[in-house]
Design a protein around this motif. Structure first.
Motif, PDB file in Angstrom:
ATOM      1  N   CYS A 111      -2.823   1.205  -8.801  1.00 16.61           N
ATOM      2  CA  CYS A 111      -3.197  -0.151  -8.386  1.00 16.61           C
ATOM      3  C   CYS A 111      -2.885  -1.129  -9.522  1.00 16.61           C
ATOM      4  O   CYS A 111      -3.212  -0.887 -10.679  1.00 16.61           O
ATOM      5  CB  CYS A 111      -4.669  -0.224  -8.007  1.00 16.61           C
ATOM      6  SG  CYS A 111      -5.002   0.492  -6.399  1.00 16.61           S
ATOM      7  N   TYR A 135      -0.273   7.615  -3.713  1.00 14.68           N
ATOM      8  CA  TYR A 135      -1.480   6.877  -4.097  1.00 14.68           C
ATOM      9  C   TYR A 135      -2.521   7.791  -4.731  1.00 14.68           C
ATOM     10  O   TYR A 135      -3.186   7.427  -5.693  1.00 14.68           O
ATOM     11  CB  TYR A 135      -2.068   6.173  -2.868  1.00 14.68           C
ATOM     12  CG  TYR A 135      -3.245   5.291  -3.168  1.00 14.68           C
ATOM     13  CD1 TYR A 135      -3.062   3.990  -3.589  1.00 14.68           C
ATOM     14  CD2 TYR A 135      -4.546   5.759  -3.011  1.00 14.68           C
ATOM     15  CE1 TYR A 135      -4.142   3.165  -3.859  1.00 14.68           C
ATOM     16  CE2 TYR A 135      -5.639   4.949  -3.273  1.00 14.68           C
ATOM     17  CZ  TYR A 135      -5.430   3.651  -3.702  1.00 14.68           C
ATOM     18  OH  TYR A 135      -6.500   2.845  -3.978  1.00 14.68           O
ATOM     19  N   ALA A 147      -1.710  -2.547  -4.206  1.00 14.49           N
ATOM     20  CA  ALA A 147      -3.080  -3.014  -4.035  1.00 14.49           C
ATOM     21  C   ALA A 147      -3.973  -2.030  -3.287  1.00 14.49           C
ATOM     22  O   ALA A 147      -5.188  -2.173  -3.317  1.00 14.49           O
ATOM     23  CB  ALA A 147      -3.081  -4.357  -3.304  1.00 14.49           C
ATOM     24  N   ASP A 148      -3.356  -1.029  -2.617  1.00 12.78           N
ATOM     25  CA  ASP A 148      -4.177  -0.189  -1.752  1.00 12.78           C
ATOM     26  C   ASP A 148      -3.397   1.060  -1.372  1.00 12.78           C
ATOM     27  O   ASP A 148      -2.214   1.185  -1.653  1.00 12.78           O
ATOM     28  CB  ASP A 148      -4.543  -0.969  -0.496  1.00 12.78           C
ATOM     29  CG  ASP A 148      -5.777  -0.435   0.217  1.00 12.78           C
ATOM     30  OD1 ASP A 148      -6.338   0.584  -0.231  1.00 12.78           O
ATOM     31  OD2 ASP A 148      -6.180  -1.032   1.225  1.00 12.78           O
ATOM     32  N   GLY A 149      -4.099   1.959  -0.680  1.00 10.64           N
ATOM     33  CA  GLY A 149      -3.479   3.139  -0.106  1.00 10.64           C
ATOM     34  C   GLY A 149      -3.301   2.961   1.386  1.00 10.64           C
ATOM     35  O   GLY A 149      -4.007   2.180   2.018  1.00 10.64           O
ATOM     36  N   CYS A 150      -2.344   3.684   1.940  1.00  8.52           N
ATOM     37  CA  CYS A 150      -2.062   3.640   3.371  1.00  8.52           C
ATOM     38  C   CYS A 150      -2.145   5.073   3.888  1.00  8.52           C
ATOM     39  O   CYS A 150      -1.168   5.818   3.800  1.00  8.52           O
ATOM     40  CB  CYS A 150      -0.664   3.052   3.602  1.00  8.52           C
ATOM     41  SG  CYS A 150      -0.136   3.065   5.326  1.00  8.52           S
ATOM     42  N   ALA A 195       0.861  -1.177   0.000  1.00  7.16           N
ATOM     43  CA  ALA A 195       0.000   0.000   0.000  1.00  7.16           C
ATOM     44  C   ALA A 195       0.902   1.233   0.000  1.00  7.16           C
ATOM     45  O   ALA A 195       1.985   1.223   0.585  1.00  7.16           O
ATOM     46  CB  ALA A 195      -0.902  -0.004   1.231  1.00  7.16           C
ATOM     47  N   SER A 203       2.529  -6.362   2.729  1.00  7.60           N
ATOM     48  CA  SER A 203       1.829  -7.533   3.243  1.00  7.60           C
ATOM     49  C   SER A 203       2.825  -8.350   4.062  1.00  7.60           C
ATOM     50  O   SER A 203       4.045  -8.265   3.857  1.00  7.60           O
ATOM     51  CB  SER A 203       1.267  -8.363   2.090  1.00  7.60           C
ATOM     52  OG  SER A 203       2.323  -8.889   1.305  1.00  7.60           O
ATOM     53  N   GLU A 225     -10.009   4.169  -6.227  1.00 10.30           N
ATOM     54  CA  GLU A 225      -8.895   3.314  -6.617  1.00 10.30           C
ATOM     55  C   GLU A 225      -7.889   4.121  -7.429  1.00 10.30           C
ATOM     56  O   GLU A 225      -8.236   4.806  -8.385  1.00 10.30           O
ATOM     57  CB  GLU A 225      -9.394   2.124  -7.448  1.00 10.30           C
ATOM     58  CG  GLU A 225      -8.273   1.152  -7.771  1.00 10.30           C
ATOM     59  CD  GLU A 225      -8.768  -0.100  -8.452  1.00 10.30           C
ATOM     60  OE1 GLU A 225      -8.217  -0.433  -9.512  1.00 10.30           O
ATOM     61  OE2 GLU A 225      -9.702  -0.736  -7.936  1.00 10.30           O
ATOM     62  N   SER A 226      -6.634   4.029  -7.034  1.00 14.14           N
ATOM     63  CA  SER A 226      -5.568   4.759  -7.701  1.00 14.14           C
ATOM     64  C   SER A 226      -5.247   4.146  -9.062  1.00 14.14           C
ATOM     65  O   SER A 226      -5.384   2.939  -9.261  1.00 14.14           O
ATOM     66  CB  SER A 226      -4.304   4.740  -6.837  1.00 14.14           C
ATOM     67  OG  SER A 226      -3.202   5.304  -7.510  1.00 14.14           O
ATOM     68  N   MET A 248      -7.612   8.808  -1.538  1.00 11.99           N
ATOM     69  CA  MET A 248      -7.811   7.577  -0.768  1.00 11.99           C
ATOM     70  C   MET A 248      -9.239   7.046  -0.859  1.00 11.99           C
ATOM     71  O   MET A 248      -9.500   5.923  -0.454  1.00 11.99           O
ATOM     72  CB  MET A 248      -7.450   7.812   0.704  1.00 11.99           C
ATOM     73  CG  MET A 248      -5.984   7.994   0.938  1.00 11.99           C
ATOM     74  SD  MET A 248      -5.116   6.468   0.569  1.00 11.99           S
ATOM     75  CE  MET A 248      -3.485   6.886   1.038  1.00 11.99           C
ATOM     76  N   ASP A 249     -10.159   7.843  -1.364  1.00  8.19           N
ATOM     77  CA  ASP A 249     -11.545   7.411  -1.476  1.00  8.19           C
ATOM     78  C   ASP A 249     -11.858   6.727  -2.801  1.00  8.19           C
ATOM     79  O   ASP A 249     -13.008   6.343  -3.052  1.00  8.19           O
ATOM     80  CB  ASP A 249     -12.485   8.606  -1.284  1.00  8.19           C
ATOM     81  CG  ASP A 249     -12.440   9.130   0.134  1.00  8.19           C
ATOM     82  OD1 ASP A 249     -12.259   8.316   1.061  1.00  8.19           O
ATOM     83  OD2 ASP A 249     -12.581  10.351   0.321  1.00  8.19           O
TER      84      ASP A 249
END
Length: 75
Positions: free
Chosen positions: A20, A10, A39-42, A4, A53, A16-17, A13-14
């Motif tokens: 991804c 990214y 896969a995601d933002g942090c 992330a 992960s 999908e970047s 955050m609201d």
């Protein structure tokens, strides 16, 4: 193995970047390298940090270390 990204990299955050699914090559503190997929933002991460992960982190260092100094770049 996934990662992330911090909000400055990214983006919103609201949603999908566009990052991804992109791959990141990471060099660990011992010189070993792995490739992960975004896969995601942090939200709590700074821009230069990655949230890895458990499988990815284990390839680079020991969990007891906490934060690892790594170098990373998009492939």
């Amino acid at each position: 193995m996934i990662a992330a990204l911090g909000p400055g990299v990214y983006g919103d955050m609201d949603s999908e970047s566009k990052l991804c699914g992109k791959k990141i090559k990471i060099e660990g503190p011992k010189g070993n390298t792995i490739t992960v997929k975004v896969a995601d933002g942090c939200p709590e991460c700074s821009d230069e940090h990655l949230d890895l992960s458990p499988a990815a982190f284990a390839k680079l260092g020991d969990f007891d270390t906490g934060i690892l100094k790594v170098k990373w770049r998009f492939e």
